[in-house]
Scaffold this motif. Structure first.
Motif, PDB file in Angstrom:
ATOM      1  N   MET A 218       0.806  -1.228   0.000  1.00  0.00           N
ATOM      2  CA  MET A 218       0.000   0.000   0.000  1.00  0.00           C
ATOM      3  C   MET A 218       0.838   1.278   0.000  1.00  0.00           C
ATOM      4  N   GLN A 219       2.165   1.166   0.052  1.00  0.00           N
ATOM      5  CA  GLN A 219       2.965   2.392   0.155  1.00  0.00           C
ATOM      6  C   GLN A 219       2.699   3.340  -1.003  1.00  0.00           C
ATOM      7  N   ALA A 220       2.801   2.796  -2.216  1.00  0.00           N
ATOM      8  CA  ALA A 220       2.574   3.653  -3.378  1.00  0.00           C
ATOM      9  C   ALA A 220       1.117   4.099  -3.435  1.00  0.00           C
ATOM     10  N   VAL A 221       0.193   3.169  -3.120  1.00  0.00           N
ATOM     11  CA  VAL A 221      -1.231   3.517  -3.158  1.00  0.00           C
ATOM     12  C   VAL A 221      -1.523   4.648  -2.186  1.00  0.00           C
ATOM     13  N   LEU A 222      -0.888   4.581  -0.999  1.00  0.00           N
ATOM     14  CA  LEU A 222      -1.120   5.629  -0.001  1.00  0.00           C
ATOM     15  C   LEU A 222      -0.664   6.980  -0.546  1.00  0.00           C
ATOM     16  N   ILE A 223       0.455   6.982  -1.243  1.00  0.00           N
ATOM     17  CA  ILE A 223       0.952   8.249  -1.785  1.00  0.00           C
ATOM     18  C   ILE A 223       0.000   8.788  -2.848  1.00  0.00           C
ATOM     19  N   TYR A 224      -0.496   7.878  -3.710  1.00  0.00           N
ATOM     20  CA  TYR A 224      -1.494   8.334  -4.684  1.00  0.00           C
ATOM     21  C   TYR A 224      -2.742   8.848  -3.969  1.00  0.00           C
ATOM     22  N   ALA A 225      -3.103   8.171  -2.863  1.00  0.00           N
ATOM     23  CA  ALA A 225      -4.279   8.620  -2.114  1.00  0.00           C
ATOM     24  C   ALA A 225      -4.033   9.997  -1.502  1.00  0.00           C
ATOM     25  N   PHE A 226      -2.826  10.204  -0.961  1.00  0.00           N
ATOM     26  CA  PHE A 226      -2.459  11.524  -0.457  1.00  0.00           C
ATOM     27  C   PHE A 226      -2.625  12.560  -1.562  1.00  0.00           C
ATOM     28  N   ALA A 227      -2.051  12.230  -2.718  1.00  0.00           N
ATOM     29  CA  ALA A 227      -2.122  13.160  -3.847  1.00  0.00           C
ATOM     30  C   ALA A 227      -3.577  13.440  -4.197  1.00  0.00           C
ATOM     31  N   ALA A 228      -4.397  12.373  -4.201  1.00  0.00           N
ATOM     32  CA  ALA A 228      -5.813  12.550  -4.531  1.00  0.00           C
ATOM     33  C   ALA A 228      -6.498  13.446  -3.508  1.00  0.00           C
ATOM     34  N   ALA A 229      -6.211  13.197  -2.219  1.00  0.00           N
ATOM     35  CA  ALA A 229      -6.839  13.990  -1.159  1.00  0.00           C
ATOM     36  C   ALA A 229      -6.427  15.445  -1.273  1.00  0.00           C
TER      37      ALA A 229
END
Lengths: 294, 349, 233
Positions: A218-229
């Motif tokens: 989930m590390q990369a997914v979390l970063i994309y989620a941060f970016a999305a947020a």
């Protein structure tokens, strides 16, 4: 054209996953102004639980899916109660560090319990695809998008129409006034963590079939989620979901059509988009201008 | 009085550094050299996080930039490795500025979020341009060896170089956080709006702090590459960035001497302390203490316990022992001592 | 008259600054009591000491129950509705959602019908965002929301603040209505002593965190020395 639409559709599926994790971040951020850096690892950990239920305990996919959501809900509430609530009067930075400690612990614990080896994770959807007007739509993508969308809609209805959901919104907007109405805000904060954990679990279980299951999944997914947020504005749940979907589609299109951008460059590009958006609109695309607190 | 304490502390540190080689094996000295490396990195990060109040979860990548600069200069351009150190610092500092100039315009949480993307982006960039960086395989440096015509044991040599640089960077950091610029940093940390009103450009100050901290990390990264003699994308994972921030908290954010404790923690937690603690536990329960991930769990738990019991870190504990009170730099001050105002939901001033 | 609310020797502080120095007062069942005094006298803090939004010592007793250790949500659940300084409206929620929040503690369907009897205009505005209401309307919304809590005691903090005289009179008319028809006890903080004494049966005058004077509204109004020294009109 068919190629383009296909790229968009698979971007939608991936983007909805980013969006649901982003929504989880926003839920917690709105209520407490704390960024939960452990959100991704919570999702990863619950995904391992569902995997263990399926492969070690012989459950079939959907029962395991729902049992995992329950476990995630309880886990989120538990983490808030045990780890975060005692820090209620500590500085924001201390609370953020606590979520980082949680990130480290969950990441280590998953490797410890289930080994860091890559695991195959089953998908509930067939690998075939529909062909509509020359466009191949993978059932995998459609299913992922559908599951995430269903979760987001259920949550939106909860916040809009139930008393508890209304109280959670009111508590996030003005906790002091909500307490004067008899709202036990500390319980609702725990509930918020529970919902965030459930959303995370959904995103984890949807991402695992494509990314494979590892403690760092989930590390990369979390970063994309941060970016999305951030794209959507940290204050806006609708923005988080929209930001996620936009980012997913945009990244897919860029990797497809800009040959210079290989998959290795996806994250740097996402970071670049993030910085540019924040420069133009410092509180995100859909965020209100934030009045900073002195 | 404060000046005297600072001088005495510096004297004690120098004496300890000079005497250490007579007590420790070459292997331990090599580890202690890495403590100096982490000390340099933590000093930089502390200027940003402890003194300016900006969390960064990406400074491991700036160590990476420094390490790659040193490696490429030595391997591909035949530089003397010591001469690359200042260049490593400057290049990392420039990268830090390039990121900091846009990013530091954002308030608290947005900056922390953006920095979280740096380490993985850095790894992506390394893999994308393999002819320059060596790609996923990375590059090897020459064996560690003494220079300047000295014939010393490589570990002792490395120890001496690292601590000499660290003992220059430490007073330099003091110079930065004292005086006018230091006051501006603290003003930004304690109240962004008030300092804007007083004519301090918070974005400029924050960018400068970001650049300085990246410079420190670049120097540390250059030394690190020389010490371990290889670089590849896995050398600078996101965990390293998190570990650095953990070092700041455990050492005591806002205290430069506290970073010595932080650096000791960063170097020894994974290889010595974690396993020792685990072995202690495993005598009680039957745990496989060599399992992957077990060390991470221990170090995360230590971090949590410190946050609860000593939020001002080691420096706070020392200060409490010496003065009987734990006055802390603004970092760990509570969010509010008065209840928030129900009319607006804003904390009472 | 039985005392509904009783404060005995209550002190409160904000951090290092003491705001109340051991005050004692009572509010009877169905009684309207005014708290008067200059800025910084401790009127707002007195209300906050009752509702638990400031840390306090001494005794706060409501209907025979000690509330000194209770937080705001517990005090609310014991029957106190506190309309704070600035009204505490959820500005980003709709009017109707604000009203639903008022009824948060009540089981079953909230009694919107009775509320609409007192505040008929709310019905047409139910979907409007509360922050877009005028100041007077927001004050009325806060009153309506507090009424939906079905409290035994209503506490109002400067209801006239920022309102035109005509609107202020309307607000106090509704307060009087609620008191007379619903038997609601009211503790009201006011700068505008004239209008407060018109509604209240009794009043306390606060000065730098202590009670300087207490008496019936008529006594306070008719004593010229008191009027000029404390009430400023």
């Amino acid at each position: 054209m068919a190629q383009f639409l296909q790229t968009v559709v698979s971007g939608l599926a991936l983007g909805s996953i980013y969006g649901s994790l982003a929504l989880a971040l926003v839920l917690i951020y709105k209520a407490t102004e704390v960024i939960n850096f452990a959100q991704g690892e919570m999702a990863m950990f619950t995904t391992y639980i569902s995997w263990a239920l399926i492969t070690h305990h012989g459950m079939s996919y959907w029962p395991a899916f729902f049992v995992t959501l329950l476990i995630a809900f309880a886990g989120g509430i538990g983490l808030q109660t045990v780890v975060v609530r005692p820090l209620a009067r500590a500085s924001v930075l201390t609370v953020v560090m606590a979520t980082i400690a949680l990130l480290v612990i969950l990441n280590g614990a998953a490797a410890w319990i289930w080994s860091p080896q890559l695991q195959f994770y089953p998908s509930p959807f067939p690998t075939s695809s529909w062909v509509i007007g020359g466009v191949h739509i993978s059932k995998q993508d459609a299913g992922t998008f559908g599951v995430v969308a269903a979760c987001v809609v259920v949550l939106a209805l909860f916040f809009r129409f139930t008393k508890l959901g209304l109280a959670m919104r009111a508590g996030a907007l003005n906790p002091a006034a909500a307490r004067l109405m008899g709202v036990r805000t500390s319980l609702l904060l725990a509930l918020g963590w529970g919902f965030a954990a459930v959303l995370g679990a959904v995103s984890g279980m949807m991402v695992a079939p494509t990314f494979f299951l590892t403690p760092n999944m989930m590390q990369a997914v979390l970063i994309y989620a941060f970016a999305a947020a951030v794209l959507g504005g940290l204050e806006s749940p609708v923005g988080a979901v929209t930001g996620g979907v936009l980012l997913g589609v945009m990244l897919n299109l860029i990797t497809q059509y800009v040959t210079f951008v290989t998959p290795d460059l996806q994250l740097p590009v996402a970071l670049g988009i993030l910085l540019v958006v924040l420069l133009i609109r410092p509180s995100g695309l859909l965020g209100r201008a934030v009045v900073r607190r002195v | 009085m404060r000046r005297v304490t600072a001088l005495v502390s510096f004297g004690v540190l120098v004496t300890a550094v000079v005497l250490a080689p007579t007590f420790f094996t070459h292997y331990r000295l090599f580890q202690l050299a890495l403590v100096a490396v982490y000390l340099v990195a933590l000093l930089g990060l502390d200027i940003l996080t402890g003194f300016t109040g900006q969390i960064s979860l990406g400074h491991g990548a700036f160590m990476g930039v420094g390490a790659y600069t040193t490696t490429i200069l030595v391997v591909d351009h035949g530089w003397n490795d010591l001469l690359t150190i200042p260049v490593a610092g400057v290049v990392a500092g420039l990268f830090g500025l390039a990121f900091g100039l846009p990013a530091t315009r954002f308030a608290g949480p947005y900056l922390a979020l953006a920095t979280f993307a740096i380490p993985l982006s850095f790894i992506g960039l390394l893999k994308r341009f393999p002819h320059f960086t060596g790609g996923g395989i990375g590059k090897n440096l020459p064996q560690l060896h003494s220079e300047l015509g000295l014939h010393m044991n490589p570990s002792v040599w490395f120890y001496a170089v690292c601590w000499m640089i660290a003992l220059v960077m430490l007073p330099l950091a003091f110079g930065i956080v004292r005086g006018r610029f230091g006051r501006a940093l603290r003003a930004v940390r304690d109240s962004e709006i008030a300092s804007t009103a007083n004519g301090v450009s918070t974005a400029t100050i924050k960018s400068a702090a970001f650049g300085i901290s990246a410079f420190y990390c670049g120097v540390a990264g250059g030394l690190y590459a020389i010490g371990i003699t290889y670089v590849n994308p896995d050398t600078f994972p996101i965990d390293l960035s998190i570990l650095l921030l953990t070092g700041i908290v455990l050492g005591g954010a806002g205290s430069l001497y506290g970073m010595v404790f932080g650096a000791l923690f960063v170097e020894f937690i994974r290889i010595s302390w974690g396993p020792t603690i685990l072995n202690g536990i495993s005598r009680v329960h039957h745990l496989d203490t060599h399992a992957p991930g077990s060390g991470l769990v221990v170090y995360g738990l230590i971090l949590l316990v410190v946050l609860y019991l000593a939020p001002a870190g080691a420096a706070g504990v020392v200060r409490r022992l010496m003065t009987g009170r734990s006055t802390v730099a603004g970092w760990s001050k509570p969010r509010s001592t008065t209840p928030s105002d129900p009319a607006t939901g804003v904390e009472a001033p | 008259m039985a005392a509904l609310l009783e404060l005995n020797d209550v002190s409160a502080r904000y951090g290092q600054v003491a705001a109340l120095h051991g005050i004692s007062l009572t509010v009877g069942e169905g009684e309207v009591v005014a708290l008067l005094g200059a800025n910084g006298a401790g009127k707002t803090t007195t209300l906050r000491a009752v509702s638990g939004t400031v840390r306090r010592s001494g005794e706060v007793i409501l209907g025979g129950k000690r509330l000194t250790r209770s937080g705001p949500e517990a005090v609310a659940r014991n029957g106190v509705a506190h309309v704070p300084e600035g009204r505490g409206i959820f500005t980003q929620l709709s009017v109707w959602e604000n009203l639903r929040m008022g009824a948060y503690m009540r089981r079953g369907r909230p009694d919107f019908k009775t509320v609409l009897d007192y505040f008929p205009w709310l019905d047409a505005r139910r979907n409007q965002q509360a922050g877009t209401l005028s100041g007077g309307e927001q004050q009325m919304l806060a009153l309506a929301r507090a009424f939906l809590q079905r409290p035994k005691l209503l506490m109002l903090d400067e209801p006239s603040l920022g309102l035109a005289p005509l609107v202020t009179r309307e607000v106090f008319r509704v307060v009087t209505d609620l008191n007379e028809k619903e038997g609601l006890a009211v503790l009201v903080v006011e700068q505008n002593a004239a209008i407060a004494l018109g509604v209240a049966r009794r009043a306390y005058v606060l000065e730098t965190g202590s009670i300087a004077l207490a008496g019936s509204a008529d006594e306070l109004r008719s004593n010229d020395a008191i009027r000029t020294a404390y009430l400023g009109y």
